[in-house]
Design an enzyme around this catalytic site. Structure first.
Site, PDB file in Angstrom:
ATOM      1  CE1 TYR A 192      -1.384   7.467  -6.355  1.00 28.62           C
ATOM      2  CE2 TYR A 192      -3.501   7.979  -7.359  1.00 28.62           C
ATOM      3  CZ  TYR A 192      -2.770   7.341  -6.384  1.00 28.62           C
ATOM      4  OH  TYR A 192      -3.413   6.573  -5.443  1.00 28.62           O
ATOM      5  CE  LYS A 210      -0.789   3.822  -6.470  1.00 26.06           C
ATOM      6  NZ  LYS A 210      -0.723   2.816  -5.410  1.00 26.06           N
ATOM      7  CG  LEU A 214      -2.022  -1.069   1.125  1.00 31.33           C
ATOM      8  CD1 LEU A 214      -1.822  -2.125   2.189  1.00 31.33           C
ATOM      9  CD2 LEU A 214      -3.398  -0.472   1.238  1.00 31.33           C
TER      10      LEU A 214
HETATM   11  N1  LIG Z   1      -7.517   6.397   0.031  1.00 30.09           N
HETATM   12  C1  LIG Z   1      -7.952   6.252  -1.188  1.00 30.09           C
HETATM   13  O1  LIG Z   1      -9.048   6.671  -1.529  1.00 30.09           O
HETATM   14  C2  LIG Z   1      -7.142   5.553  -2.240  1.00 30.09           C
HETATM   15  C3  LIG Z   1      -7.678   5.522  -3.522  1.00 30.09           C
HETATM   16  C4  LIG Z   1      -6.957   4.864  -4.500  1.00 30.09           C
HETATM   17  C5  LIG Z   1      -5.769   4.218  -4.201  1.00 30.09           C
HETATM   18  N2  LIG Z   1      -5.270   4.288  -2.950  1.00 30.09           N
HETATM   19  C6  LIG Z   1      -3.984   3.602  -2.707  1.00 30.09           C
HETATM   20  O2  LIG Z   1      -4.039   2.949  -1.456  1.00 30.09           O
HETATM   21  C7  LIG Z   1      -2.740   2.979  -0.836  1.00 30.09           C
HETATM   22  C8  LIG Z   1      -2.858   3.564   0.550  1.00 30.09           C
HETATM   23  O3  LIG Z   1      -3.338   4.900   0.460  1.00 30.09           O
HETATM   24  P1  LIG Z   1      -3.810   5.741   1.724  1.00 30.09           P
HETATM   25  O4  LIG Z   1      -5.019   6.479   1.312  1.00 30.09           O
HETATM   26  O5  LIG Z   1      -3.851   4.864   2.929  1.00 30.09           O
HETATM   27  O6  LIG Z   1      -2.637   6.813   1.814  1.00 30.09           O
HETATM   28  P2  LIG Z   1      -1.580   7.105   2.980  1.00 30.09           P
HETATM   29  O7  LIG Z   1      -0.758   8.260   2.539  1.00 30.09           O
HETATM   30  O8  LIG Z   1      -2.270   7.235   4.275  1.00 30.09           O
HETATM   31  O9  LIG Z   1      -0.712   5.777   2.958  1.00 30.09           O
HETATM   32  C9  LIG Z   1       0.463   5.618   2.197  1.00 30.09           C
HETATM   33  C10 LIG Z   1       1.561   5.170   3.133  1.00 30.09           C
HETATM   34  O10 LIG Z   1       2.749   4.891   2.378  1.00 30.09           O
HETATM   35  C11 LIG Z   1       3.874   5.423   3.070  1.00 30.09           C
HETATM   36  N3  LIG Z   1       4.932   5.671   2.091  1.00 30.09           N
HETATM   37  C12 LIG Z   1       4.942   6.607   1.103  1.00 30.09           C
HETATM   38  N4  LIG Z   1       6.091   6.520   0.400  1.00 30.09           N
HETATM   39  C13 LIG Z   1       6.808   5.519   0.957  1.00 30.09           C
HETATM   40  C14 LIG Z   1       8.092   4.953   0.681  1.00 30.09           C
HETATM   41  N5  LIG Z   1       8.868   5.422  -0.308  1.00 30.09           N
HETATM   42  N6  LIG Z   1       8.522   3.919   1.450  1.00 30.09           N
HETATM   43  C15 LIG Z   1       7.749   3.442   2.459  1.00 30.09           C
HETATM   44  N7  LIG Z   1       6.540   3.946   2.776  1.00 30.09           N
HETATM   45  C16 LIG Z   1       6.078   4.963   2.033  1.00 30.09           C
HETATM   46  C17 LIG Z   1       3.338   6.697   3.729  1.00 30.09           C
HETATM   47  O11 LIG Z   1       4.120   7.146   4.814  1.00 30.09           O
HETATM   48  C18 LIG Z   1       1.945   6.245   4.160  1.00 30.09           C
HETATM   49  O12 LIG Z   1       1.972   5.679   5.453  1.00 30.09           O
HETATM   50  C19 LIG Z   1      -1.848   3.775  -1.788  1.00 30.09           C
HETATM   51  O13 LIG Z   1      -1.136   2.871  -2.606  1.00 30.09           O
HETATM   52  C20 LIG Z   1      -2.814   4.569  -2.632  1.00 30.09           C
HETATM   53  O14 LIG Z   1      -2.300   4.852  -3.907  1.00 30.09           O
HETATM   54  C21 LIG Z   1      -5.918   4.943  -1.956  1.00 30.09           C
END
Ligand SMILES: NC(=O)c1ccc[n+]([C@@H]2O[C@H](COP(=O)([O-])OP(=O)(O)OC[C@H]3O[C@@H](n4cnc5c(N)ncnc54)[C@H](O)[C@@H]3O)[C@@H](O)[C@H]2O)c1
Length: 327
Positions: free
Chosen positions: A149, A153, A76
């Site tokens: 992005y 993805k 994630l």
């Molecule tokens: N929330 C949504 O609506 C949504 C929608 C589509 C996709 N996503 C995907 O779901 C996943 C989680 O998203 P989220 O909403 O929980 O966001 P978030 O920012 O809360 O979680 C992402 C996490 O990744 C960590 N991170 C970022 N870069 C990093 C690196 N280089 N090494 C290690 N850790 C790293 C961040 O510190 C964070 O804890 C992501 O891949 C995001 O693209 C989320």
């Protein structure tokens, strides 16, 4: 099961940690704390089933070492949020491309089943009614960093898919459509926590664009339990699966709903996209998922409506930050 969760200190990742530990599994989180926070994991502190490793998914050796000891990987970690992508285009591209490649290659090398988190952004400007997994992608110019992005993805999905097919290691690709809930931060442009914070402090609620753009929000509590179920479902391997909510609403309608549910005195104001995100920003008018594949594969059926979702975020914000009740 021992699971590695990259991005486990983030919004969705931390809920997945809670879910897996509650089910009796062991969890190792790899996170660089760039947008995530240890406070999202404080409830797991001291648990023998839980370990936190601060590090970067671009660190191939570290990723390989952690994945080698796992029975499943949930990937994630990503650079997320429009502000993050537009303000740090190169770093976010590297994380979203090479970081995912590192995780997938390690999983395949050690033959560990893996799930990668993709996004409804891969559909780009396609605003069809009920987007299906095989629908076309419509992107703006590659020189508009807003699309980086989505493009990264999309390639992540391809990397995961091709490795999954060639290696035979179970691979699950989930496409999240605006997943929201407690612990999501509004700092990087996410609309629901941003509106809730503005409403709770009785500040103007800033709608970007005309507010007629329509979205559909899914609850993190509905989405997270599906991730392990998909990993246990061979028919779900090597395909993308949409996950999201049911209730569609305009962004202006969302602002009204947040005001109503919080009892806020906030006015609703409008900000041009360009003012909010910089020149040339493009957005899609509509984003609505068809989740019938998830329903068929694992019986996915969202149970929380938008009011439940907003209420849960309001409660969390009030308790986390002791925000006074609006008068
Ligand atoms: N929330 C949504 O609506 C949504 C929608 C589509 C996709 N996503 C995907 O779901 C996943 C989680 O998203 P989220 O909403 O929980 O966001 P978030 O920012 O809360 O979680 C992402 C996490 O990744 C960590 N991170 C970022 N870069 C990093 C690196 N280089 N090494 C290690 N850790 C790293 C961040 O510190 C964070 O804890 C992501 O891949 C995001 O693209 C989320």
């Amino acid at each position: 099961m021992k699971a590695v969760i990259t991005g486990g200190a983030g919004f969705i990742g931390s809920h997945l940690c809670d879910h897996l530990v509650a089910q009796g599994h062991e969890v190792i989180v790899l996170d660089d704390l760039s947008t995530g926070s240890l406070s999202n994991l404080s409830q797991l502190e001291g648990s023998t089933a839980f370990r936190f490793v601060q590090g970067d998914i671009l660190d191939r050796e570290l990723v390989d070492e952690l994945v080698a000891e796992a029975d499943a990987v949930f990937h994630l970690a990503a650079a997320v949020g429009v502000y993050n992508i537009v303000d740090n285009p190169l770093r976010s591209l590297r994380i979203n491309l090479h970081g995912t490649e590192n995780v997938v290659e390690a999983a395949v090398k050690h033959r560990v089943p893996y799930m990668i988190a993709s996004t409804s952004e891969v559909y780009g400007k396609n605003d069809a009614d009920g987007l299906k997994e095989n629908d076309d992608r419509i992107y703006g110019s590659p020189t508009k960093s807003r699309w980086s992005y989505a493009a990264a993805k999309g390639l992540d999905e391809l990397v995961a898919y091709v490795h999954g097919v060639e290696s035979g290691v179970p691979c699950v690709i989930t496409r999240f459509f605006n997943v929201v809930g407690p612990r999501q931060t509004g700092r990087y442009g996410m609309v629901v926590p941003r509106f809730v914070d503005q409403a709770l402090s009785n500040e103007p609620i800033t709608v970007y664009g005309t507010g007629t753009q329509r979205r559909c929000f899914g609850s993190v509590y509905d989405v997270v339990p599906t991730l392990t179920r998909l990993m246990d479902t061979p028919e779900a391997y090597n395909r993308a699966v949409n996950l999201g909510g049911r209730e569609e609403i305009s962004i202006k309608g969302l602002a009204d709903r947040v005001v109503q549910l919080t009892g806020s005195t906030s006015a609703i104001t409008y900000v041009d996209y360009e003012q909010a995100y910089g020149e040339g920003y493009e957005d899609m008018q509509r984003r609505y998922p068809d989740t019938s594949l998830a329903a068929r594969l694992i019986g996915y059926e969202p149970t929380r409506d938008l009011n439940d979702i907003i209420d849960s975020i309001v409660q969390h914000r009030r308790s986390a930050h002791s925000v006074p009740e609006p008068v």
